[in-house]
Enzyme design. Structure first.
Site, short mmCIF file in Angstrom:
data_model
loop_
_atom_site.label_atom_id
_atom_site.label_comp_id
_atom_site.label_asym_id
_atom_site.label_seq_id
_atom_site.Cartn_x
_atom_site.Cartn_y
_atom_site.Cartn_z
N ASP A 101 -1.42 0.52 8.97
CA ASP A 101 -1.94 -0.69 8.46
C ASP A 101 -2.54 -0.27 7.12
O ASP A 101 -2.60 -1.24 6.05
CB ASP A 101 -3.21 -1.20 9.30
CG ASP A 101 -4.43 -0.09 9.27
OD1 ASP A 101 -4.05 1.11 9.90
OD2 ASP A 101 -5.43 -0.22 8.90
N GLU A 127 -8.76 2.70 -0.54
CA GLU A 127 -7.82 2.58 0.57
C GLU A 127 -6.87 1.28 0.15
O GLU A 127 -7.47 0.16 0.33
CB GLU A 127 -8.29 2.65 1.97
CG GLU A 127 -7.52 2.93 2.87
CD GLU A 127 -7.87 3.24 4.17
OE1 GLU A 127 -6.99 3.57 5.11
OE2 GLU A 127 -9.29 2.80 4.50
N TYR A 135 -10.64 -2.66 14.16
CA TYR A 135 -10.06 -4.18 14.01
C TYR A 135 -10.64 -4.73 15.42
O TYR A 135 -10.01 -5.43 15.99
CB TYR A 135 -8.49 -4.05 14.09
CG TYR A 135 -8.25 -3.42 12.63
CD1 TYR A 135 -8.29 -4.56 11.37
CD2 TYR A 135 -7.76 -2.21 12.41
CE1 TYR A 135 -7.85 -3.84 10.35
CE2 TYR A 135 -7.25 -1.82 11.35
CZ TYR A 135 -7.36 -2.66 9.99
OH TYR A 135 -7.17 -2.10 8.91
N ASP A 146 -4.12 5.47 7.07
CA ASP A 146 -4.20 6.41 8.30
C ASP A 146 -2.78 6.31 9.14
O ASP A 146 -1.86 5.62 8.48
CB ASP A 146 -5.27 5.92 9.18
CG ASP A 146 -5.30 4.58 9.53
OD1 ASP A 146 -4.04 3.48 9.59
OD2 ASP A 146 -6.38 3.90 10.06
#
Length: 496
Positions: free
Chosen positions: A79, A473, A233, A82
């Site tokens: 996603d 990120e 999430y 990571d």
């Protein structure tokens, strides 16, 4: 009188102007930005990489995914920076890539339309696996706590590839509803180029929606899932919007009146009238209202009028001249919402502005915002300001898309980008051995072209700092809606 002081002033002024970052640029290479925004997804791939892989600093990874559950779950996307495959944001990413193609694919150069479909298929092939078993949906692969405790390349990944599955009657309305939306939307994207695949996608979308609607509830309320999904999430905003969103996409993809009835009969009970002015991986309200409004505007489906009223209301909140304007902008003009990865709001909202402008234009309509009538041109202007800000027209003079322009973030929070490529450093880099690269002040060795980072602070400032993941990120769901927006502006750069 000598004019020496005047010359000095002039020289000082010109020097200052060359040092100051540009805040207004009259020209952007939207076509280049579009190509790069799509290329980004190749750097996020999990699984066996194909022969035509263009991001060459990446290699195969996650090849045993699913084995602990005696099933095959390779593929899909990481996603963000990571090495976890989270189903909820991946499905939303897929929906938005597909919507980009549905709305704006005819504006894309043929090769970029093909690349977009390849990016969608990399996700849908995986999503089909997640719903391949009856009364079960796989919602995640990878233990995020172990993963986030390491700084290692996906190719070296040796943290547990825990499989998180939800079995009926346990609920996963949010992930299953979003997966239904993703598969339905992608079925439309593939309809002309691969009708057989499109049919498979639509059939599985219906199956996923059946699961979502039959066993209602949030997936992260399940004690077996919560530790893996949260706080990353979690479903923070409830599962009801995903049920409506899934139904709306199934209605659009299938033209089946069953889903029309669902939207008519469940709108109020599932909170469609709540006027929540959000759109992102967790909250579908504004996107749902814009999507359904197409049927009101272009199909005269007045039984769905309440959705259009909510969409109009949302648009008015974005227009500074409107009496109901209440969205926050940074001093430099960026849409700003508190929390991390702020550019996800700028890209999703820009997408909705441009899509809604198209629906209004086709039907020669405008939005009434009290004292002011807002037409398609105004909505596109708002979107263009966000796009240009992201590409460099901001107080920092910095492109927030990596690899676009000559000034962009060099130290993004991304393992594969920040560690040496397996091509350059084939030796294994263990979990904690990557820390030296994480803590380094050097630029990332692998330029993750097309990655859009989380973005600047509310005051438009940005420190190019790998450690500050909220700003540095990139994520797939920041990029996905931007693909459609850039396709529009590449074809209409001057908004004339």
């Amino acid at each position: 009188m000598s004019n020496l002081p005047r010359i000095h002033c002039f020289l000082l002024l010109t020097t200052l102007l060359t040092l100051l970052p540009l805040t207004q640029s009259s020209y952007h290479e939207y076509q280049e930005a579009l190509s790069k925004s799509i290329l980004f997804f190749e750097g996020q791939r999990s699984g066996y990489l194909p022969q035509d892989q263009r991001v060459t600093w990446r290699a195969n990874s996650g090849l045993s995914d699913g084995r602990t559950y005696n099933t095959e779950l390779t593929g899909g996307y990481y996603d963000a920076g990571d090495n976890v495959k989270f189903g909820f944001p991946m499905a939303f990413t897929t929906t938005m890539l597909s919507w980009s193609v549905i709305e704006f694919g005819d504006l894309m150069p043929p090769n970029e339309l093909r690349n977009s479909l390849v990016a969608i298929r990399w996700a849908t092939d995986y999503l089909l696996k997640t719903v391949s078993q009856p009364n079960r949906i796989f919602v995640q692969v990878g233990d995020p706590h172990a993963d986030h405790n390491c700084w290692e390349r996906p190719e070296d990944m040796d943290t547990p590839r825990t499989v998180y599955a939800v079995d009926a009657p346990n609920p996963a309305s949010d992930v299953a509803g979003e997966t239904a939306a993703a598969l339905a939307a992608s079925s439309m994207a593939f309809r002309s180029s691969d009708p057989g695949y499109a049919e498979t996608l639509l059939r599985n979308a219906m199956k996923a929606f059946q699961f979502a609607d039959s066993y209602r509830g949030a997936y992260s309320d399940n004690s077996d899932i919560r530790d893996g999904a949260c706080p990353f999430y979690c479903d923070f905003d409830g599962y009801q919007d995903e049920l409506l969103w899934g139904a709306a996409w199934l209605r659009r993809a299938s033209s089946d009146d069953t889903y029309l009835s669902y939207l008519q009969n469940n709108g109020k009970t599932l909170g469609a009238d709540d006027n929540i002015n959000e759109f992102g991986w967790d909250n579908k309200h504004a996107g749902l209202n814009v999507l359904v409004s197409k049927e009101v505007l272009e199909g005269n489906m007045y039984s769905l009028q309440s959705y259009k009223a909510s969409a109009d209301s949302f648009m008015c909140t974005l227009i500074p001249e409107s009496s109901s304007s209440h969205i926050e902008y940074s001093p430099g003009g960026l849409i700003y919402k508190p929390g991390g990865s702020n550019l996800q709001h700028a890209t999703t909202i820009s997408f909705l502005l441009v899509a809604y402008a198209n629906y209004l234009e086709r039907t020669s309509q405008a939005v009434n915002c009290g004292d002011v009538n807002v037409g398609p041109y105004s909505l596109r202007q708002q979107a263009k300001r966000q796009v240009d800000y992201i590409l460099g027209d901001n107080p920092m003079g910095l492109s927030y898309m990596v690899g676009y322009s000559d000034r962009y973030p060099q130290r993004i929070h991304h393992r594969g980008s920040s560690l040496p490529s397996v091509k350059d450093h084939p030796e294994f880099i263990a979990c904690k051995e990557g820390s030296v690269y994480f803590n380094s002040s050097n630029p990332n060795p692998n330029v993750h072209v097309g990655a859009i980072v989380g973005g600047p602070s509310q005051d438009d400032s940005y420190d190019d700092n790998r450690d500050d993941f909220r700003k540095s990120e990139p994520t797939t769901y920041i990029n996905a809606p931007f693909v459609g927006v850039l396709a529009y502006f590449a074809a209409n750069p001057s908004l004339s």
